[in-house]
Scaffold this active site. Structure first.
Site, PDB file in Angstrom:
ATOM      1  N   HIS A  75      -3.772  14.481  52.369  1.00 46.12           N
ATOM      2  CA  HIS A  75      -2.663  13.529  52.490  1.00 46.12           C
ATOM      3  C   HIS A  75      -3.173  12.082  52.400  1.00 46.12           C
ATOM      4  CE1 HIS A  75      -0.317  17.015  53.459  1.00 46.12           C
ATOM      5  NE2 HIS A  75      -1.068  17.268  54.512  1.00 46.12           N
ATOM      6  N   TYR A  92       7.442  19.630  40.934  1.00 44.18           N
ATOM      7  CA  TYR A  92       8.436  18.938  41.746  1.00 44.18           C
ATOM      8  C   TYR A  92       7.767  17.719  42.353  1.00 44.18           C
ATOM      9  CZ  TYR A  92       6.251  22.155  45.156  1.00 44.18           C
ATOM     10  OH  TYR A  92       5.375  22.876  45.897  1.00 44.18           O
ATOM     11  N   GLY A 123       0.796  -1.209   0.000  1.00 44.11           N
ATOM     12  CA  GLY A 123       0.000   0.000   0.000  1.00 44.11           C
ATOM     13  C   GLY A 123       0.831   1.262   0.000  1.00 44.11           C
ATOM     14  N   THR A 124       1.997   1.231   0.617  1.00 44.61           N
ATOM     15  CA  THR A 124       2.847   2.418   0.621  1.00 44.61           C
ATOM     16  C   THR A 124       3.416   2.674  -0.765  1.00 44.61           C
ATOM     17  OG1 THR A 124       3.469   1.855   2.897  1.00 44.61           O
ATOM     18  CG2 THR A 124       4.760   3.550   1.803  1.00 44.61           C
ATOM     19  N   ARG A 172       3.320 -12.123   5.114  1.00 44.02           N
ATOM     20  CA  ARG A 172       4.163 -12.261   6.313  1.00 44.02           C
ATOM     21  C   ARG A 172       5.636 -12.010   6.002  1.00 44.02           C
ATOM     22  NH1 ARG A 172       2.716 -16.982  10.596  1.00 44.02           N
ATOM     23  NH2 ARG A 172       0.876 -16.014  11.527  1.00 44.02           N
ATOM     24  N   LYS A 180      20.338   0.372  14.802  1.00 46.96           N
ATOM     25  CA  LYS A 180      21.670  -0.127  15.142  1.00 46.96           C
ATOM     26  C   LYS A 180      22.740   0.580  14.309  1.00 46.96           C
ATOM     27  CE  LYS A 180      24.528  -4.313  15.123  1.00 46.96           C
ATOM     28  NZ  LYS A 180      24.543  -5.789  15.028  1.00 46.96           N
ATOM     29  N   ILE A 215       6.795  -8.476  12.201  1.00 53.06           N
ATOM     30  CA  ILE A 215       8.103  -9.127  12.117  1.00 53.06           C
ATOM     31  C   ILE A 215       9.056  -8.290  11.268  1.00 53.06           C
ATOM     32  CG2 ILE A 215       9.370 -11.204  11.455  1.00 53.06           C
ATOM     33  CD1 ILE A 215       7.384 -11.568  13.779  1.00 53.06           C
ATOM     34  N   ARG A 257      -3.364   0.485  67.709  1.00 53.24           N
ATOM     35  CA  ARG A 257      -4.795   0.637  67.430  1.00 53.24           C
ATOM     36  C   ARG A 257      -5.485   1.449  68.532  1.00 53.24           C
ATOM     37  NH1 ARG A 257      -6.769  -1.046  63.242  1.00 53.24           N
ATOM     38  NH2 ARG A 257      -4.800  -2.087  62.850  1.00 53.24           N
TER      39      ARG A 257
END
Length: 508
Positions: free
Chosen positions: A270, A216, A39-40, A67, A140, A129, A429
């Site tokens: 808090h 912060y 398609g591209t 694939r 790379k 893939i 407690r």
């Protein structure tokens, strides 16, 4: 700037074509030769430019239902060849492999397919893939190759090429490589987590693609960043950016309010509730939530579970607060609430939250399931001679929801669907109970007929005795202490109804 490289050949193969055409126009202007697939390839031809099909380069058609298209030495050789290395140059020449200086490729929408509820066969077919291999190869070899792995980088590349007459420099290519490895690592994490749901490997992988730098952290000397997409959860209608502490409180507020279905307001400071009330309408809920502790409510985070109208907004507007959260607001309410530019007004969206939570600790990470359990009437087992009345049972259920979201050790006192007071984060407690009683009295609450909820069992009978002397008539606790019988005996002696839930709700 170092090591300029002129782009001569580009491999372009993308799933999404939106935003690509301006870059193709610019590359053509600089004399770049295009190699492409499917398609591209058609997309580039439709723009009026020549393009070399990858199958013409490799001598192989796209096979196995698409694939395998680009997985070939003539593609990867052109990407991975080391330009300064004479032996690499000789092999490119021997096998007629063109140097590929630019790779523009994206990946099949794996996460989107999973989110759509598609069947597993469709999900598996969206595991890319060729694309992931092209990204890794080009990244790379960033020393000589540009990799564009996201449409969000098209404009930056276009700007670089326009400024440098079709050349890129090493710092540009290294930056794009970093971004490309981010794309590939996020993609692989998503695939792994999809497969790691049943009998999961003891591995932690999490990838968030959006980040918001905060003013912060907990304190001004600490750096703070939120990783995630708040826009999925809230529409921010007014105010400054959320801070680190705001976000922690907002998280606690959302978790607490989700326990309630009837009209309810909660005010948190808090992460602990200083005011909670459930009423017939939100205005009454707000007034009684504020009455719990109007001192602590100052500067708090407020959350309601229904639409805020003008009358309720008028009352809320009298208080200084940091954040207000609700699922909806009337126009009149927003007009009132947005009168002060810094107060944060959030409209909560109906978006599911994760079922697990994690945080860094020592030199690692701890993860757990969220505490999604809340006991109903059927889980409250009466262990005393007196049974709670219907109104006491309703208050026990209310108090138990609040104590579940209160820092341990925690005691919550409640009456008539309203928080009377709580003892939070205490080392014993008994201290938590005494703190709650003293606080309730300081705000004029009559504890006669009030109920008590404890997040964990009573190790001794002293809490029962102290509660009874304060006027409390019903208690809920998990049970499970070796001295449970002592607590039960004390409750019977004082005429207090006590129920065991069997569920502890520690919150550290």
């Amino acid at each position: 700037m170092s090591h300029p490289v002129k782009i001569k050949n580009a491999l372009v193969s993308v799933y999404y074509k939106d935003g690509l055409d301006p870059l193709i126009h610019l590359l053509h202007k600089h004399g770049v030769t295009f190699y492409s697939t499917g398609g591209t390839e058609t997309f580039i031809r439709d723009l009026g430019y020549d393009v070399v099909p990858v199958e013409d380069l490799t001598g192989y058609p796209s096979i196995l239902g698409g694939r395998v298209k680009t997985l070939h030495p003539k593609v990867f050789g052109g990407i991975l060849s080391r330009r300064p290395l004479e032996s690499d140059k000789q092999q490119l020449q021997e096998y007629e492999i063109p140097e590929i200086d630019l790779v523009i490729v994206d990946l099949y929408p794996f996460e989107e397919t999973v989110a759509s509820g598609a069947p597993e066969q469709d999900i598996i077919e969206k595991i890319d893939i060729g694309g992931i291999s092209l990204i890794r190869a080009a990244a790379k070899n960033f020393n000589d190759v540009v990799i564009i792995a996201s449409k969000h980088d098209y404009q930056q590349l276009a700007d670089i090429l326009s400024e440098n007459e079709g050349y890129t420099f090493l710092q540009h290519r290294k930056e794009f490589a970093k971004r490309a490895f981010n794309v590939s690592s996020h993609y692989d994490s998503a695939i792994f987590n999809y497969f790691n749901q049943e009998q999961p490997l003891p591995v932690f992988k999490r990838s968030e693609q959006q980040a918001q730098v905060l003013r912060y952290g907990e304190n001004p000397h600490q750096r703070g960043v939120f990783y995630g997409n708040l826009d999925n959860l809230f529409d921010k209608l007014n105010g400054k950016e959320l801070s680190y502490n705001n976000l922690v409180d907002v998280d606690a507020a959302v978790a607490l309010i989700d326990e309630f279905e009837v009209p309810t307001f909660a005010i948190l400071k808090h992460t602990n509730a200083c005011g909670v009330a459930s009423r017939a309408d939100l205005l009454m809920a707000w007034q009684d939530a504020l009455a719990c502790d109007p001192v602590s409510a100052f500067g708090g985070v407020i959350i309601g579970n229904g639409e805020i109208d003008e009358a309720t907004a008028t009352e809320i507007n009298k208080l200084f607060f940091e954040v207000l959260i609700a699922p909806a607001y009337t126009d009149g309410a927003l007009h009132i609430l947005t009168g002060k530019k810094n107060r944060i007004i959030l409209r909560r969206k109906d978006t599911p939250l994760p079922a697990t939570q994690f945080k860094t600790l020592l030199n690692g990470i701890i993860e757990q399931d969220k505490d999604a359990v809340i006991e109903g009437a059927s889980q409250m087992e009466t262990v005393t001679a007196n049974k709670p009345t219907d109104s006491e049972l309703a208050d026990l259920l209310f108090a138990n929801k609040v104590v579940k979201h209160t820092k341990s050790n925690a005691i919550v006192l409640a009456k008539d669907g309203q928080l009377s007071a709580s003892g939070v984060g205490q080392t014993s407690r008994v201290d938590a109970l005494r703190q709650a009683i003293q606080k309730a009295k300081s705000f004029g609450f009559d504890l006669r007929g009030a109920v008590l909820a404890s997040d964990a069992f009573f190790p001794f009978s002293d809490c029962v005795e102290i509660a009874a002397e304060a006027g409390i008539t019903a208690i809920t606790q998990p049970g499970g202490s070796i001295r449970d019988q002592e607590s039960i005996a004390m409750a019977n002696k004082k005429g207090v109804a006590m129920v065991f839930t069997g569920v502890r709700h520690f919150k550290h």
